[in-house]
Design a protein around this motif. Sequence first.
Motif, PDB file in Angstrom:
ATOM      1  N   GLY A  82      63.263  32.997  21.617  1.00  0.00           N
ATOM      2  CA  GLY A  82      63.637  31.901  22.496  1.00  0.00           C
ATOM      3  C   GLY A  82      62.830  30.641  22.288  1.00  0.00           C
ATOM      4  O   GLY A  82      63.226  29.550  22.727  1.00  0.00           O
ATOM      5  N   ALA A  83      61.688  30.772  21.594  1.00  0.00           N
ATOM      6  CA  ALA A  83      60.815  29.617  21.358  1.00  0.00           C
ATOM      7  C   ALA A  83      60.898  29.106  19.919  1.00  0.00           C
ATOM      8  O   ALA A  83      60.118  28.241  19.521  1.00  0.00           O
ATOM      9  N   ALA A  84      61.838  29.630  19.143  1.00  0.00           N
ATOM     10  CA  ALA A  84      61.902  29.309  17.715  1.00  0.00           C
ATOM     11  C   ALA A  84      62.727  28.072  17.404  1.00  0.00           C
ATOM     12  O   ALA A  84      62.829  27.672  16.238  1.00  0.00           O
ATOM     13  N   GLY A  85      63.359  27.489  18.408  1.00  0.00           N
ATOM     14  CA  GLY A  85      64.140  26.277  18.176  1.00  0.00           C
ATOM     15  C   GLY A  85      65.399  26.496  17.365  1.00  0.00           C
ATOM     16  O   GLY A  85      65.806  25.612  16.598  1.00  0.00           O
ATOM     17  N   LEU A  86      66.042  27.632  17.531  1.00  0.00           N
ATOM     18  CA  LEU A  86      67.205  27.959  16.719  1.00  0.00           C
ATOM     19  C   LEU A  86      68.543  27.590  17.365  1.00  0.00           C
ATOM     20  O   LEU A  86      69.555  27.540  16.680  1.00  0.00           O
ATOM     21  N   VAL A  87      68.537  27.351  18.665  1.00  0.00           N
ATOM     22  CA  VAL A  87      69.793  27.040  19.346  1.00  0.00           C
ATOM     23  C   VAL A  87      70.354  25.725  18.808  1.00  0.00           C
ATOM     24  O   VAL A  87      69.651  24.715  18.735  1.00  0.00           O
ATOM     25  N   GLY A  88      71.620  25.765  18.412  1.00  0.00           N
ATOM     26  CA  GLY A  88      72.268  24.584  17.866  1.00  0.00           C
ATOM     27  C   GLY A  88      72.069  24.385  16.379  1.00  0.00           C
ATOM     28  O   GLY A  88      72.709  23.522  15.778  1.00  0.00           O
ATOM     29  N   GLU A  89      71.182  25.162  15.772  1.00  0.00           N
ATOM     30  CA  GLU A  89      70.947  25.092  14.337  1.00  0.00           C
ATOM     31  C   GLU A  89      71.905  26.021  13.583  1.00  0.00           C
ATOM     32  O   GLU A  89      72.514  26.927  14.166  1.00  0.00           O
ATOM     33  N   ARG A  90      72.017  25.806  12.285  1.00  0.00           N
ATOM     34  CA  ARG A  90      72.729  26.786  11.448  1.00  0.00           C
ATOM     35  C   ARG A  90      71.717  27.881  11.094  1.00  0.00           C
ATOM     36  O   ARG A  90      70.707  27.617  10.430  1.00  0.00           O
ATOM     37  N   VAL A  91      71.993  29.085  11.585  1.00  0.00           N
ATOM     38  CA  VAL A  91      71.008  30.153  11.542  1.00  0.00           C
ATOM     39  C   VAL A  91      71.601  31.399  10.893  1.00  0.00           C
ATOM     40  O   VAL A  91      72.737  31.794  11.192  1.00  0.00           O
ATOM     41  N   ALA A  92      70.819  32.028  10.015  1.00  0.00           N
ATOM     42  CA  ALA A  92      71.138  33.347   9.473  1.00  0.00           C
ATOM     43  C   ALA A  92      70.114  34.322  10.020  1.00  0.00           C
ATOM     44  O   ALA A  92      68.919  34.208   9.723  1.00  0.00           O
ATOM     45  N   LEU A  93      70.549  35.245  10.848  1.00  0.00           N
ATOM     46  CA  LEU A  93      69.665  36.250  11.438  1.00  0.00           C
ATOM     47  C   LEU A  93      69.603  37.451  10.511  1.00  0.00           C
ATOM     48  O   LEU A  93      70.614  38.114  10.268  1.00  0.00           O
ATOM     49  N   LEU A  94      68.430  37.729   9.993  1.00  0.00           N
ATOM     50  CA  LEU A  94      68.224  38.796   9.017  1.00  0.00           C
ATOM     51  C   LEU A  94      67.748  40.046   9.749  1.00  0.00           C
ATOM     52  O   LEU A  94      66.704  40.026  10.409  1.00  0.00           O
ATOM     53  N   LEU A  95      68.516  41.141   9.631  1.00  0.00           N
ATOM     54  CA  LEU A  95      68.236  42.381  10.350  1.00  0.00           C
ATOM     55  C   LEU A  95      68.115  43.537   9.378  1.00  0.00           C
ATOM     56  O   LEU A  95      68.889  43.640   8.417  1.00  0.00           O
ATOM     57  N   GLY A  96      67.172  44.437   9.655  1.00  0.00           N
ATOM     58  CA  GLY A  96      66.945  45.583   8.782  1.00  0.00           C
ATOM     59  C   GLY A  96      67.389  46.893   9.396  1.00  0.00           C
ATOM     60  O   GLY A  96      67.917  46.945  10.512  1.00  0.00           O
ATOM     61  N   ALA A  97      67.143  47.957   8.677  1.00  0.00           N
ATOM     62  CA  ALA A  97      67.613  49.285   9.066  1.00  0.00           C
ATOM     63  C   ALA A  97      66.880  49.805  10.291  1.00  0.00           C
ATOM     64  O   ALA A  97      65.755  49.405  10.589  1.00  0.00           O
ATOM     65  N   GLU A  98      67.565  50.699  10.994  1.00  0.00           N
ATOM     66  CA  GLU A  98      66.937  51.426  12.094  1.00  0.00           C
ATOM     67  C   GLU A  98      65.712  52.164  11.569  1.00  0.00           C
ATOM     68  O   GLU A  98      65.778  52.847  10.554  1.00  0.00           O
ATOM     69  N   GLY A  99      64.579  52.004  12.238  1.00  0.00           N
ATOM     70  CA  GLY A  99      63.363  52.701  11.812  1.00  0.00           C
ATOM     71  C   GLY A  99      62.489  51.820  10.946  1.00  0.00           C
ATOM     72  O   GLY A  99      61.564  51.161  11.443  1.00  0.00           O
ATOM     73  N   PRO A 100      62.760  51.740   9.644  1.00  0.00           N
ATOM     74  CA  PRO A 100      61.853  50.977   8.777  1.00  0.00           C
ATOM     75  C   PRO A 100      61.951  49.471   8.946  1.00  0.00           C
ATOM     76  O   PRO A 100      61.018  48.743   8.612  1.00  0.00           O
ATOM     77  N   GLY A 101      63.072  48.978   9.423  1.00  0.00           N
ATOM     78  CA  GLY A 101      63.224  47.531   9.551  1.00  0.00           C
ATOM     79  C   GLY A 101      63.393  46.865   8.197  1.00  0.00           C
ATOM     80  O   GLY A 101      63.766  47.492   7.202  1.00  0.00           O
TER      81      GLY A 101
END
Length: 268
Positions: free
Chosen positions: A209-228
């Motif tokens: 919420g503090a990263a300043g991403l709202v309104g930006e073009r954002v790619a959220l990078l997510l990893g696997a369950e467990g190891p991430g």
Amino acid sequence: MATITKVDDPADPRIDDYRDLTHSDRRPDRPGGRGLVIAEGVVVVRRLLDSPYPLRSLLGVPRRLAELSDDLAGVDVPAFEADAHTMATAVGFHLNRGVLAVADRAPEPDPAELLRGARVVAVLEGVNDHENLGSLFRNAAALGVDAVLLGPRCSDPLYRRSVRVSMGHVLRVPFAPLTGPWPGALDVLRDNGFRVAALTPAAEATPIGAAGLVGERVALLLGAEGPGLTPEALAAADLRVRIPMATGVDSLNVATAAAVAFHAVAAP
């Protein structure tokens, strides 16, 4: 209107697309796989009918096909009517939802094409659990994510279980594989004006919420369950973000974490 034909013999070759679905709905590059798209249940079948995947046929008990009669009014494919026992014998398990539809796969779009009109996308690395993947696509559809890009070691979004768990939303959220060396393939995102934000539970990461991403073009990078995410993927991101959690809880299920992150940056 789809032509409805009664089928009494589970060995009838006209319903071969539905035979032994625990194996035949795998990707064509897997043993026994034919790469078909399989929708299960009235709600998911409706979403398949409204998708870009070319419908081949339907198979269902009379009550479920009757529920779909209006949806099938302009559909010119065969629909096979069978009792529950005939369906279960052909499919290889008892089908609680009473109707299936089969479609061919559509051509995969180019990732750069998906990014042109997008603001928020999800990028997955190693998400190899079909149920997590299906839940993630459902969350993406609900919370305004424009596309999903698949990095290495991800499961097939069009596997029957993923389609079912997503409630058919995997059929409406555009997705494509990221090809080329990993994580260098993430450069296509930066080339198209996206900031790559890697989700991690690490304490030093910035609260999302503090990263300043709202309104930006954002790619959220997510990893696997467990190891991430792998160290290489984390290092390739533009920033690392975390979801603040209560003391004593170190992580969330990947689909749950994705939903929180999507809501933080992309919710309508």
